[in-house]
Design an enzyme around this catalytic site. Structure first.
Site, mmCIF file in Angstrom:
data_model
loop_
_atom_site.group_PDB
_atom_site.id
_atom_site.type_symbol
_atom_site.label_atom_id
_atom_site.label_comp_id
_atom_site.label_asym_id
_atom_site.label_seq_id
_atom_site.Cartn_x
_atom_site.Cartn_y
_atom_site.Cartn_z
ATOM 1 N N MET A 30 0.841 -1.195 0.000
ATOM 2 C CA MET A 30 0.000 0.000 0.000
ATOM 3 C C MET A 30 0.882 1.254 0.000
ATOM 4 O O MET A 30 0.445 2.341 0.361
ATOM 5 C CB MET A 30 -0.940 -0.004 1.211
ATOM 6 C CG MET A 30 -1.907 -1.193 1.181
ATOM 7 S SD MET A 30 -3.453 -0.921 2.049
ATOM 8 C CE MET A 30 -2.869 -0.615 3.699
ATOM 9 N N GLY A 31 2.137 1.101 -0.393
ATOM 10 C CA GLY A 31 3.031 2.244 -0.541
ATOM 11 C C GLY A 31 3.609 2.741 0.769
ATOM 12 O O GLY A 31 3.555 2.075 1.790
ATOM 13 N N GLY A 36 11.148 -2.716 5.348
ATOM 14 C CA GLY A 36 10.428 -3.989 5.227
ATOM 15 C C GLY A 36 10.012 -4.231 3.778
ATOM 16 O O GLY A 36 10.202 -5.326 3.230
ATOM 17 N N HIS A 37 9.446 -3.190 3.134
ATOM 18 C CA HIS A 37 9.069 -3.319 1.725
ATOM 19 C C HIS A 37 10.300 -3.569 0.856
ATOM 20 O O HIS A 37 10.293 -4.392 -0.056
ATOM 21 C CB HIS A 37 8.405 -2.030 1.223
ATOM 22 C CG HIS A 37 7.108 -1.696 1.897
ATOM 23 N ND1 HIS A 37 6.962 -0.612 2.723
ATOM 24 C CD2 HIS A 37 5.904 -2.305 1.866
ATOM 25 C CE1 HIS A 37 5.727 -0.556 3.162
ATOM 26 N NE2 HIS A 37 5.056 -1.576 2.673
ATOM 27 N N GLN A 61 -10.240 -2.648 2.561
ATOM 28 C CA GLN A 61 -9.722 -3.290 3.782
ATOM 29 C C GLN A 61 -9.723 -2.347 4.982
ATOM 30 O O GLN A 61 -9.249 -2.700 6.051
ATOM 31 C CB GLN A 61 -8.346 -3.900 3.545
ATOM 32 C CG GLN A 61 -7.213 -2.937 3.292
ATOM 33 C CD GLN A 61 -5.935 -3.670 2.865
ATOM 34 O OE1 GLN A 61 -5.812 -4.113 1.726
ATOM 35 N NE2 GLN A 61 -4.986 -3.810 3.758
ATOM 36 N N ASP A 150 2.737 -9.317 9.267
ATOM 37 C CA ASP A 150 1.297 -9.544 9.162
ATOM 38 C C ASP A 150 1.066 -11.053 9.121
ATOM 39 O O ASP A 150 0.724 -11.621 8.078
ATOM 40 C CB ASP A 150 0.758 -8.873 7.902
ATOM 41 C CG ASP A 150 0.917 -7.363 7.951
ATOM 42 O OD1 ASP A 150 -0.005 -6.691 8.399
ATOM 43 O OD2 ASP A 150 1.999 -6.874 7.564
ATOM 44 N N VAL A 176 10.788 -6.945 9.713
ATOM 45 C CA VAL A 176 11.953 -6.054 9.835
ATOM 46 C C VAL A 176 11.675 -5.013 10.915
ATOM 47 O O VAL A 176 10.574 -4.461 10.996
ATOM 48 C CB VAL A 176 12.263 -5.367 8.481
ATOM 49 C CG1 VAL A 176 13.527 -4.513 8.602
ATOM 50 C CG2 VAL A 176 12.443 -6.403 7.377
ATOM 51 N N ARG A 187 2.466 2.855 9.423
ATOM 52 C CA ARG A 187 1.702 3.581 10.449
ATOM 53 C C ARG A 187 2.580 4.111 11.585
ATOM 54 O O ARG A 187 2.092 4.901 12.396
ATOM 55 C CB ARG A 187 0.594 2.683 11.014
ATOM 56 C CG ARG A 187 -0.534 2.441 10.022
ATOM 57 C CD ARG A 187 -1.714 1.729 10.654
ATOM 58 N NE ARG A 187 -2.864 1.708 9.783
ATOM 59 C CZ ARG A 187 -3.231 0.689 9.001
ATOM 60 N NH1 ARG A 187 -2.497 -0.416 8.995
ATOM 61 N NH2 ARG A 187 -4.302 0.765 8.247
HETATM 62 O O1 PAF Z 1 -0.003 -5.713 3.641
HETATM 63 C C1 PAF Z 1 -0.450 -4.820 2.908
HETATM 64 O O2 PAF Z 1 0.202 -3.800 2.648
HETATM 65 C C2 PAF Z 1 -1.839 -4.966 2.325
HETATM 66 O O3 PAF Z 1 -2.689 -5.593 3.211
HETATM 67 C C3 PAF Z 1 -1.851 -5.683 0.964
HETATM 68 C C4 PAF Z 1 -1.358 -7.104 1.081
HETATM 69 C C5 PAF Z 1 -0.969 -4.915 -0.019
HETATM 70 C C6 PAF Z 1 -3.261 -5.719 0.396
HETATM 71 O O4 PAF Z 1 -3.769 -4.439 0.197
#
Ligand code: PAF
Length: 299
Positions: A30-31, A36-37, A61, A150, A176, A187
């Site tokens: 989600m940017g 971690g990303h 979501q 998650d 991470v 967040r």
């Molecule tokens: O973990 C996230 O960032 C979101 O839940 C995902 C998997 C991109 C779905 O919108």
């Protein structure tokens, strides 16, 4: 790196690579990227010929009154980071493209979504499962990379891939942490300094549980209650849950055996934070996994 907004363009691009024998890796996000990303992107870069990172703040979501409107966004910073991480395609669809007027289909994963975050956020995992299924359908056969922070989301995605026979290999990647121990999350940007210090009680409680497990504690309720007591003693932190569950089914357990997760969630200031400790007990020993410390931080 190219940025694509159109679903058909992404599908064609992935089909072309597979047609010539290449492998496709998808990192759904989600940017507002953090380390971690980036670690997911780096893992995909090593394994796959085409790395696609989706950036979509998925409205379905978020529940009513949650932080959809204020969710942190930085499209230019994200594009620069993805490019530097060697990503090939940044897929940034609009809400209209992902949810055309009249969309009526939701993916719901039974049972795994009813506890933990699913209990506090009753529509959350339907939104996640639906958007992830759509991304898998757009990208096609691929490796899909998800962080273990998650843990429940990872279990839900693995289950839906199995149940729907999707041609996707789900790869769980290490959680991470920042140098102070806080699990990285977009967040965390909501936290001021005092809140951030208070939030560290989550990792302290998980470390305490890891020590207890290595010292021989196997009673899940004892471990759970220690974590609840530690987190509950921090006045600036409102504990949502601390539960010991089976890593695959997300069902509560009474004894730690096999693969388990001590999962915690709490609200600190405006931020709802989650964290976890993975515990694996086998006849040959016990392993605990709190994740890794980030090499670099967001500038
Ligand atoms: O973990 C996230 O960032 C979101 O839940 C995902 C998997 C991109 C779905 O919108």
């Amino acid at each position: 790196m190219i940025t694509l907004h159109d679903l058909g363009d992404v599908r064609r691009c992935c089909d072309d690579v597979r047609r010539s024998g290449g492998r496709v890796g998808l990192v759904p996000t989600m940017g507002f990227f953090h380390e971690g990303h980036r670690s997911l992107m780096r893992t995909a870069r090593v394994a796959d010929d085409l790395v696609v990172v989706s950036v979509f703040v998925n409205p379905t979501q978020f529940g009513p009154g949650e932080d959809l409107g204020g969710y942190p966004r930085d499209p230019d910073g994200d594009a620069a980071m993805a490019d530097a991480a060697g990503v090939d395609v940044l897929f940034a669809p609009g809400v209209e493209a992902m949810y055309p007027d009249g969309a009526r289909t939701t993916v719901h994963v039974e049972r795994l979504t009813s506890r933990l975050c699913g209990a506090s956020r009753p529509t959350h995992f339907d939104g996640v499962a639906t958007v992830v299924t759509k991304l898998f359908s757009i990208v096609g056969p691929c490796h899909a990379y998800f962080g273990r922070k998650d843990a429940q989301q990872l279990a839900v995605v693995r289950r839906l891939v199995d149940d729907l026979n999707l041609p996707v290999e789900v790869v769980g990647c290490p959680l991470v942490r920042d140098a102070d121990g806080l699990a990285l999350s977009s967040r965390n940007a909501y936290l001021d300094e005092t809140e951030r210090r208070a939030a560290l009680v989550l990792v302290r409680a998980l470390r305490d549980a890891a020590h207890a497990v290595h010292a021989g504690e196997r009673d899940a309720l004892v471990l759970r209650d220690r974590a609840r007591a530690m987190i509950g003693a921090e006045p600036a932190v409102r504990l949502d849950y601390a539960e010991l569950v089976d890593a695959r089914t997300v069902e509560p357990i009474t004894r730690v055996d096999g693969a388990a997760v001590l999962a915690v969630a709490a609200v600190v200031g405006r931020a709802r934070l989650i964290d976890n400790l993975a515990i694996t007990v086998t006849p040959s020993g016990v392993e605990t996994d709190l994740g890794a410390v980030a090499e670099e931080q967001r500038a």
